[in-house]
Design a protein around this motif. Structure first.
Motif, short mmCIF file in Angstrom:
data_model
loop_
_atom_site.label_atom_id
_atom_site.label_comp_id
_atom_site.label_asym_id
_atom_site.label_seq_id
_atom_site.Cartn_x
_atom_site.Cartn_y
_atom_site.Cartn_z
N VAL A 76 0.88 -1.01 0.09
CA VAL A 76 0.24 0.54 -0.40
C VAL A 76 1.18 1.50 0.10
CG1 VAL A 76 -1.87 -1.36 1.17
CG2 VAL A 76 -0.49 -0.22 2.49
N ALA A 77 0.25 2.09 -0.18
CA ALA A 77 1.37 3.70 -0.27
C ALA A 77 0.36 5.13 -0.07
CB ALA A 77 1.68 4.03 -1.74
N HIS A 78 1.07 5.32 1.07
CA HIS A 78 0.41 6.92 1.35
C HIS A 78 1.58 7.53 -0.35
CE1 HIS A 78 0.47 5.33 4.68
NE2 HIS A 78 1.92 5.95 5.16
N LEU A 79 0.02 7.59 -1.21
CA LEU A 79 0.48 8.07 -2.46
C LEU A 79 0.98 9.77 -2.72
CD1 LEU A 79 1.20 7.05 -4.85
CD2 LEU A 79 -0.81 7.02 -5.69
N GLY A 80 0.30 10.08 -1.49
CA GLY A 80 0.09 11.77 -1.87
C GLY A 80 1.16 12.37 -1.63
N ASP A 81 2.76 11.34 -0.51
CA ASP A 81 3.55 11.40 -0.06
C ASP A 81 4.60 10.77 -0.83
OD1 ASP A 81 2.54 12.87 1.93
OD2 ASP A 81 2.29 11.55 3.25
N GLY A 82 4.56 9.82 -1.63
CA GLY A 82 5.59 9.29 -2.64
C GLY A 82 6.30 8.38 -2.08
N ASN A 83 5.36 7.64 -0.51
CA ASN A 83 5.62 6.86 0.35
C ASN A 83 5.25 5.90 -0.01
OD1 ASN A 83 5.28 6.23 4.15
ND2 ASN A 83 6.91 5.18 2.56
N LEU A 84 5.67 4.24 -0.11
CA LEU A 84 5.06 2.93 -0.53
C LEU A 84 5.53 1.93 0.05
CD1 LEU A 84 3.99 0.60 -2.63
CD2 LEU A 84 6.56 0.91 -3.95
#
Length: 286
Positions: free
Chosen positions: A198-206
């Motif tokens: 999963v990812a915090h997509l707005g932060d670029g964190n996968l």
């Protein structure tokens, strides 16, 4: 020298924090929450930017969940409902937060303006072909059901063994490339590996998770190191938000600038000459 900031990120290796001051922000008075299916990760990021423009920066959460994650979720929790009638490769949990009375006060029908606005915006995006499907929560119970899928991630991603985990980050415009590269390099090492995350997509964190085909520590480490190399090649970080501790000491030794490590060791020796503050963490042995 800002000694306060020296302590931040030190993971207890330079001292013990005994007090903290928090800066609080008002909690949104209303939320608009939706599951949205998009054609690609790149389209998801375009959706994020368009939503920010359309809502004046009201996006509170933008969480990426691929088809593989939702399949594993439904296998682990069969009582949960899938977000859509058919599966999609790229799914995003979107949540807007509102505080202004004009956005949170229900109208005569009981509809909350921020939710009505989100529905209208998503309908327009659907007509443009930017999104494939969307479901907007109409009640707090439906919002909780949407969030339950994302919040169950730890219960499905880590219980299966063997497992490879990477907490990594890249610039948001590199995320689609990173996911493609991970798929390629991991399958080159283990053709039967299953990739998800999963990812915090707005932060670029996968939060990448791979399930190798066999329980082989050398194989798992090879996959993890290959993922780290792809992240570094894209100008990203092998450690995004979960710290170094013990598990990422090999990555620190492999990828951290030697001059930075030397400075960290010098600071550690000056502040904690007896090495009693959380020993063995954060800084790899020489």
């Amino acid at each position: 020298y800002d000694l306060r900031h020296l302590m931040i990120g030190a993971e207890g290796t330079l001292g013990i924090i005994t007090a903290a001051v928090l800066k609080l922000f008002p909690r949104p008075r209303a939320y608009a929450t939706a599951m949205v299916a998009v054609p690609s990760v790149g389209a998801a990021l375009r959706l994020l930017h368009r939503l920010q423009d359309e809502t004046g920066g009201a996006v509170e959460a933008f969480e990426y969940m691929p088809r593989s994650f939702l399949a594993a979720l439904l296998q682990r929790f069969p009582q949960m409902r899938p977000p859509f009638e058919k599966p999609y490769d790229v799914n995003v949990l979107v949540e807007l937060g509102a505080r202004a009375p004009r956005d949170v006060t229900p109208d005569a029908t009981g509809a909350v303006p921020i939710s009505v606005h989100l529905e209208a915006v998503l309908a327009g995006f659907y007509e443009e072909g930017l999104i494939l499907d969307a479901v907007v929560a109409q009640s707090e119970a439906q919002r909780a059901e949407i969030w339950a899928r994302r919040e169950a991630s730890a219960q499905i991603l880590r219980v299966r063994r063997p497992v490879v985990e990477n907490d990594i980050a890249v610039a948001t415009d590199q995320m689609e490339e990173l996911i493609a590269r991970i798929q390629s390099v991991s399958q080159a090492i283990d053709s039967d590996i299953e990739n998800t995350g999963v990812a915090h997509l707005g932060d670029g964190n996968l939060h990448y998770v791979g399930w190798p085909s066999r329980d082989d520590p050398a194989l798992c480490r090879a996959v993890q190191e290959a993922v780290e190399r792809e992240v570094i090649a894209l100008g990203g970080s092998f450690s995004a938000e979960h710290g170094i501790g013990l598990s990422k000491l090999p990555a620190m030794a492999a990828h951290k600038d030697p001059a930075a490590l030397a400075m960290m060791r010098a600071i550690k020796a000056a502040v904690d000459p007896n090495g009693i503050m959380n020993p063995g963490k954060l800084i790899p042995d020489q």
